[in-house]
Design a protein around this motif. Structure first.
Motif, PDB file in Angstrom:
ATOM      1  N   LYS A   1      27.240  44.937  25.364  1.00  0.00           N
ATOM      2  CA  LYS A   1      25.486  45.678  25.307  1.00  0.00           C
ATOM      3  C   LYS A   1      25.630  46.774  24.350  1.00  0.00           C
ATOM      4  O   LYS A   1      24.610  47.003  23.627  1.00  0.00           O
TER       5      LYS A   1
ATOM      6  N   GLY B   1      23.521  46.797  21.095  1.00  0.00           N
ATOM      7  CA  GLY B   1      22.345  48.004  20.995  1.00  0.00           C
ATOM      8  C   GLY B   1      22.563  48.662  19.828  1.00  0.00           C
ATOM      9  O   GLY B   1      21.411  48.784  19.217  1.00  0.00           O
TER      10      GLY B   1
ATOM     11  N   MET C   1      18.275  41.890  25.126  1.00  0.00           N
ATOM     12  CA  MET C   1      19.575  42.275  25.414  1.00  0.00           C
ATOM     13  C   MET C   1      19.877  43.099  26.550  1.00  0.00           C
ATOM     14  O   MET C   1      20.486  42.648  27.332  1.00  0.00           O
ATOM     15  N   LEU C   2      18.716  44.275  26.726  1.00  0.00           N
ATOM     16  CA  LEU C   2      18.743  44.975  27.719  1.00  0.00           C
ATOM     17  C   LEU C   2      18.460  44.175  29.011  1.00  0.00           C
ATOM     18  O   LEU C   2      18.911  44.798  30.109  1.00  0.00           O
TER      19      LEU C   2
ATOM     20  N   HIS D   1      24.332  42.931  33.848  1.00  0.00           N
ATOM     21  CA  HIS D   1      25.979  43.200  33.737  1.00  0.00           C
ATOM     22  C   HIS D   1      26.742  42.195  34.541  1.00  0.00           C
ATOM     23  O   HIS D   1      26.222  41.965  35.591  1.00  0.00           O
TER      24      HIS D   1
END
Length: 405
Positions: free
Chosen positions: A282, A286, A388-389, A393
């Motif tokens: 991430k 990012g 992507m966010l 996780h």
């Protein structure tokens, strides 16, 4: 040579040959258009049909690789796109070229995800980013190889001879088959499968969306892959023309820009792989996605030869550097029995849809200007950043929980 290094060499070589095959069409396009007396739109359809073949081949061969073995099916895909390339040189009509390019696309689409799955299963989790970057650079090697072969063959022997060269990857396929074993992780999974006869057949496309979490992840990854391809195609196909008009660059100068941008891309891939391993998926995506959006937007205001060259390298560094991570990114979200299917289907979906981006960029340029076109590309990276966010996780080394029974 260690198994993990063999996997990287084989996958890199496979992607190099695939990249060479795809670029043959670009270099030979003007001759094909003249030979068959067709317009540019009809010629452009060749690439679209190739992309559709890639999407179909990605799904078909991904399923087969998950079921019958990575190496075995990997060699079949190489042979298939080699045959499709060779047959293109024998085509007597544009319709035949469409058919043969679809065949080549089937093989090329299958090869990518299988090679990435091999690498993901051969390398430890904390080094998969850099391993994926080594493989991804193979596509740039393919571009260079295609350019060199085209420069030598096209002026003297014509476009058909260029495609006859495409049969040579068959030799590579036999070398891979003789020297590379199936991944130990896949072999172990097959043994486990034999022990548990209650499990249903694996490798079905429906498993990519068989529960809300998996479906959401698949959609987010497909959107990211689409933006990656759309951004790359939009930049590489139209930016040289944009710069020729806005900056008054000559064709030779725009060629130098292409080389500068390609160098930036290769450096970006190598850097991204290291970032991904060190800081996590991430964080790496990012940084690169936001930097890509900013670099592309700012680049529309670049003036002067130095700014154009340096800016092109910076745009290439961030925008295409991320390409290096998709193999590891997608592979790590899916368990072994669906890994090739997921990687091939998701990334080739991005190829098929993202490959349409040059059409939209061309429309924007026809009605607006370079700043609007670059703003569109910058917004694409922002959309990918949001996707992507949204990815959940993962616990360390934990994949999606996909039901198989």
């Amino acid at each position: 040579m260690k198994y993990r290094n063999k996997a990287v060499v084989a996958s890199t070589a496979g992607l190099t040959l695939e990249g060479m095959d795809i670029m043959f069409i670009s270099f030979a396009m003007s001759m094909i258009i003249t030979n068959f007396n067709i317009d540019m739109a009809t010629g452009g359809l060749i690439s679209s049909i190739t992309n559709i073949g890639m999407l179909a081949g990605g799904a078909i061969f991904g399923i087969l690789a998950d079921k019958y073995g990575r190496v075995r099916v990997f060699t079949y895909t190489i042979i298939l796109f080699a045959i499709g390339t060779f047959l293109t040189g024998l085509a007597t009509s544009i319709e035949q070229i469409y058919v043969f390019r679809f065949i080549a696309g089937l093989g090329a689409g299958g090869e990518y995800g299988i090679g990435m799955a091999l690498v993901a299963e051969a390398w430890p989790k904390n080094k998969q980013g850099r391993a994926s970057s080594y493989v991804s650079i193979g596509a740039q090697y393919g571009v260079i190889l295609a350019a060199l072969l085209s420069a030598i063959i096209l002026p003297t022997l014509g476009w058909r001879a260029l495609f006859f060269i495409g049969i040579l990857p068959v030799i590579f396929a036999f070398i891979v088959r003789r020297n590379l074993d199936e991944s130990p992780e896949w072999v172990a999974a097959q043994k486990e499968k034999q022990k548990d006869k209650t499990k249903v057949e694996k490798g079905k496309l429906i498993q990519l969306v068989n529960n809300p979490r998996t479906a959401f992840t698949t959609i987010a990854l497909a959107l990211m892959a689409t933006v990656q391809i759309a951004g790359y195609n939009g930049l590489m196909i139209w930016l040289p023309s944009m710069l020729q008009q806005s900056q008054g660059l000559s064709v030779s100068s725009s060629a130098i820009w292409t080389i500068s941008t390609a160098v930036g891309m290769i450096l970006g891939m190598l850097t991204f792989g290291q970032f991904m391993d060190r800081f996590g998926t991430k964080t790496a995506y990012g940084i690169f996605l936001l930097a890509s959006a900013a670099a592309v937007f700012i680049y529309s205001y670049a003036h002067g030869a130095a700014a154009v060259l340096i800016g092109g390298a910076i745009v290439g560094f961030f925008s295409n550097g991320m390409f290096a991570g998709y193999g590891a990114l997608i592979s790590n979200y899916y368990p072994i029995h669906i890994r090739s299917t997921a990687t091939n289907t998701i990334f080739n979906f991005g190829r098929a849809v993202g490959g349409l981006s040059p059409i939209l960029v061309g429309f924007i340029l026809q009605h607006f200007d370079m700043t609007v076109a670059m703003t569109y590309l910058a917004l694409l990276y922002c959309i990918s950043f949001i996707a992507m966010l949204s990815l959940q996780h993962k616990n360390k080394n934990k994949e999606l929980e996909i039901k198989t029974a």
